[in-house]
Design a protein around this motif. Sequence first.
Motif, PDB file in Angstrom:
ATOM      1  N   TYR A 216       0.859  -1.192   0.000  1.00  0.00           N
ATOM      2  CA  TYR A 216       0.000   0.000   0.000  1.00  0.00           C
ATOM      3  C   TYR A 216       0.891   1.236   0.000  1.00  0.00           C
ATOM      4  O   TYR A 216       1.832   1.334   0.795  1.00  0.00           O
ATOM      5  N   PHE A 217       0.619   2.174  -0.896  1.00  0.00           N
ATOM      6  CA  PHE A 217       1.418   3.391  -1.010  1.00  0.00           C
ATOM      7  C   PHE A 217       0.514   4.607  -0.836  1.00  0.00           C
ATOM      8  O   PHE A 217      -0.577   4.674  -1.421  1.00  0.00           O
ATOM      9  N   CYS A 218       0.972   5.550  -0.032  1.00  0.00           N
ATOM     10  CA  CYS A 218       0.225   6.791   0.169  1.00  0.00           C
ATOM     11  C   CYS A 218       0.517   7.762  -0.969  1.00  0.00           C
ATOM     12  O   CYS A 218       1.544   7.674  -1.644  1.00  0.00           O
ATOM     13  N   PRO A 229      17.475  -1.886  -9.520  1.00  0.00           N
ATOM     14  CA  PRO A 229      17.377  -3.270 -10.000  1.00  0.00           C
ATOM     15  C   PRO A 229      16.372  -4.101  -9.206  1.00  0.00           C
ATOM     16  O   PRO A 229      16.294  -5.318  -9.416  1.00  0.00           O
ATOM     17  N   GLU A 230      15.614  -3.469  -8.293  1.00  0.00           N
ATOM     18  CA  GLU A 230      14.678  -4.231  -7.460  1.00  0.00           C
ATOM     19  C   GLU A 230      13.741  -5.035  -8.354  1.00  0.00           C
ATOM     20  O   GLU A 230      12.986  -4.489  -9.150  1.00  0.00           O
ATOM     21  N   SER A 231      13.801  -6.351  -8.211  1.00  0.00           N
ATOM     22  CA  SER A 231      13.083  -7.218  -9.139  1.00  0.00           C
ATOM     23  C   SER A 231      11.598  -7.248  -8.826  1.00  0.00           C
ATOM     24  O   SER A 231      11.164  -7.001  -7.703  1.00  0.00           O
ATOM     25  N   GLY A 232      10.814  -7.555  -9.839  1.00  0.00           N
ATOM     26  CA  GLY A 232       9.380  -7.720  -9.637  1.00  0.00           C
ATOM     27  C   GLY A 232       8.565  -7.219 -10.807  1.00  0.00           C
ATOM     28  O   GLY A 232       9.027  -6.422 -11.624  1.00  0.00           O
ATOM     29  N   LEU A 233       7.352  -7.748 -10.870  1.00  0.00           N
ATOM     30  CA  LEU A 233       6.313  -7.234 -11.758  1.00  0.00           C
ATOM     31  C   LEU A 233       5.329  -6.497 -10.862  1.00  0.00           C
ATOM     32  O   LEU A 233       4.715  -7.104  -9.985  1.00  0.00           O
ATOM     33  N   TRP A 234       5.178  -5.202 -11.055  1.00  0.00           N
ATOM     34  CA  TRP A 234       4.342  -4.385 -10.186  1.00  0.00           C
ATOM     35  C   TRP A 234       3.013  -4.132 -10.897  1.00  0.00           C
ATOM     36  O   TRP A 234       2.966  -3.472 -11.937  1.00  0.00           O
ATOM     37  N   VAL A 235       1.930  -4.665 -10.312  1.00  0.00           N
ATOM     38  CA  VAL A 235       0.607  -4.617 -10.934  1.00  0.00           C
ATOM     39  C   VAL A 235      -0.290  -3.699 -10.104  1.00  0.00           C
ATOM     40  O   VAL A 235      -0.489  -3.931  -8.905  1.00  0.00           O
ATOM     41  N   LEU A 236      -0.838  -2.670 -10.746  1.00  0.00           N
ATOM     42  CA  LEU A 236      -1.697  -1.717 -10.043  1.00  0.00           C
ATOM     43  C   LEU A 236      -3.054  -2.360  -9.747  1.00  0.00           C
ATOM     44  O   LEU A 236      -3.701  -2.902 -10.643  1.00  0.00           O
ATOM     45  N   ASP A 286      -3.612   7.464  -3.205  1.00  0.00           N
ATOM     46  CA  ASP A 286      -3.359   6.274  -2.403  1.00  0.00           C
ATOM     47  C   ASP A 286      -3.658   5.053  -3.261  1.00  0.00           C
ATOM     48  O   ASP A 286      -4.684   5.003  -3.951  1.00  0.00           O
ATOM     49  N   CYS A 287      -2.767   4.072  -3.232  1.00  0.00           N
ATOM     50  CA  CYS A 287      -2.963   2.939  -4.134  1.00  0.00           C
ATOM     51  C   CYS A 287      -2.437   1.646  -3.522  1.00  0.00           C
ATOM     52  O   CYS A 287      -1.562   1.648  -2.650  1.00  0.00           O
ATOM     53  N   THR A 288      -3.006   0.558  -4.000  1.00  0.00           N
ATOM     54  CA  THR A 288      -2.528  -0.782  -3.680  1.00  0.00           C
ATOM     55  C   THR A 288      -1.868  -1.349  -4.926  1.00  0.00           C
ATOM     56  O   THR A 288      -2.433  -1.286  -6.023  1.00  0.00           O
ATOM     57  N   VAL A 289      -0.658  -1.882  -4.741  1.00  0.00           N
ATOM     58  CA  VAL A 289       0.094  -2.461  -5.852  1.00  0.00           C
ATOM     59  C   VAL A 289       0.495  -3.877  -5.464  1.00  0.00           C
ATOM     60  O   VAL A 289       0.994  -4.111  -4.358  1.00  0.00           O
ATOM     61  N   TYR A 290       0.251  -4.821  -6.362  1.00  0.00           N
ATOM     62  CA  TYR A 290       0.707  -6.193  -6.156  1.00  0.00           C
ATOM     63  C   TYR A 290       2.085  -6.349  -6.800  1.00  0.00           C
ATOM     64  O   TYR A 290       2.256  -6.082  -7.986  1.00  0.00           O
ATOM     65  N   ARG A 291       3.036  -6.799  -5.997  1.00  0.00           N
ATOM     66  CA  ARG A 291       4.374  -7.069  -6.529  1.00  0.00           C
ATOM     67  C   ARG A 291       4.530  -8.576  -6.696  1.00  0.00           C
ATOM     68  O   ARG A 291       4.458  -9.334  -5.731  1.00  0.00           O
TER      69      ARG A 291
END
Length: 670
Positions: A216-218, A229-236, A286-291
Amino acid sequence: MDVTSVTNATRECIASVRARSSWLDGDGELPWDRLAALAEERRFAADGVLTRQFAPARHLFLVAEGTVRFQLRLEEGNEDLDVGERSTPWTAVGWSGFRDLRRYATTVVCTRACRTLRFEHGPLAALFEEEPRLGVVFLEGILRQCFERLADMRARLTAYSQTPVNFARALQDEGEEEAYNRAPPPLIELLRRSAFFAPLDEEQLRLFAGAVESRYFCRGEPIVQQGSPESGLWVLATGRVALNYSPPSTDEAFALRTISEPGSVVAIAGLPGVDAHGASVVATRDCTVYRIDTERLGQVLRDDPSLALALVRRVLWLASMHLRAARALFISRRFEKERLAVGNLLEQSCTQLSVHSPLHTVPHLLGSQLTVGEAFAIIERMAGRGDALERSLAELCQEMLRDVRREHEFFEALRRVYHAVVTAPEQMPARDVRKLCARGFQQAFRRVRYVVEGEENLPPAAGQIFIFNHLKNHEHNTLPNNFQLTLDSHFVSAMILDRRYGDGGIRVVRHSRGSEYGHQAYYDRLGHIAVYTHESDRIEETPEERQTRQNEFFETAGGYLRAGTNLILSPEGTSYWTEDSPGPFKPGAFRLAASVEPEPLIVPVAVAHFDRRIHSTVCAAVIKRPFRVSDVLPDPRDRERVRAFLVDLRKTYHGWVEEARRLAGAAAGS
């Protein structure tokens, strides 16, 4: 062009692919000989054409030597727009054949003689289906190049961005309600809805879902940093994010676009061909992101190379969408031709869009101010209820047309002002109609970026003469009846005088020509003072009649001044472009001031950029120190002294206009 042996070139190519791959682990030799068998060497002379935009993508070229230029055809018959040039060995050309569209996205021309390897896409795709690990390794190199071109295009794009990212302004979101703690949709449902994951089956989606963590990001909080280089697929999942890019030449971040579509992949790193994040991502709501943890997926992908190949193809699709968006934004910002940019964007996807998709009508609706609103209604509807491709394209259109929407809202506000004035009840006094007009323009100018300086120079009491350099109107602000509301004079009236004195003052306007019904209906209802100029219909009169008319004007205008009402007029009597402003001054305003007792102040206001499209400029007004005519012209009847005074004042005023232009430029960069 000739065809020769490919042995040496093929060996060089395979060596390059193997050297740059992070996917190879030595667990087994790949069938490079089968890949080599599909290649043939082709040579092209300078000006040779490798691909043509929108033609079927039948071949992939890897350029071993030479330089190629990528071009976009904007409109039939127009020159092509250069969108990049590459001379790096093994530059890939025609990789759009790996995507479902299978049409070339650009025309590619050799600017120097080129030696290439050519592959047919059909046999190449069949080989990768049989040998998916080989496909992953091969496409890994293509992906690296794609993201390099994307970075180049974004760097060119930022050169035409008006301002760096201003987070204080970006976070205001005037008129939008923040939704806190909104529950994200179920993960599998979100992945099913996502355009990125659309080709994957249920079992594959569950593999990705098993490697997910929710974050969760404000509002205003960074999600990933460019170059990390932080790995991941970030899905909104919920909310909205902004993609910002810092070109190599500066540490400043420039806004690329915003994304609010649930299921959108907003950042990616740690996959074959994608070592680091290509842009910074910041939460603007404010959003939720799935990594999706790609490191946790690593062994799964190695055990299932077909899934790995499918994922790499989707990353290639994502990179191509970003590249397409960057090119469309470049067209929009570089040439201020938003309709052209949207048309080019949609044309590249026309074979995938349903023939019934309302998006096909958008470029045509954007062609007229009267139908722009319908275009936005369609885009908004498709962004919420279209299929995956329609939603993605609609969101890109919204981003490209953000300033056009603001301009359209301004135009609609102008229409409302005009309608309110000309349809005001007959029994409503002109003073009240002017107040109605001022309120309407104050609402309209909320859509305009403007800056005012020198308000401390405004006299404490009304009943003064305000002069300004009159600017032309941009054609975009022409109402359906061909009438143009002058923006500079209404700005002085509504945004300066009305706000300070509670009244917008009386303007001196020209008499309408016989054919100008809209002009006459508007200004007659406002009760302004009309005078004849060279832009009015010609009238035949004797010198005595002309003097009588001038005396009547002095008496009427003087009556307003003595009653404590401000008077607004332009000493030029006509309009000019900002760069040529002001024009020669006429003496009427100053003789009027000298004829009134008590003598009013002359308050100069220098304006700039009201003659430009409001979506791409900052307007400015500078209020200078007032003066009395008696202080600079002891005898206003001395024609030579008056003429010299007007020439000197025009030179001084030109400097004030330049000051207003600098003020606008500084505001645009703040």
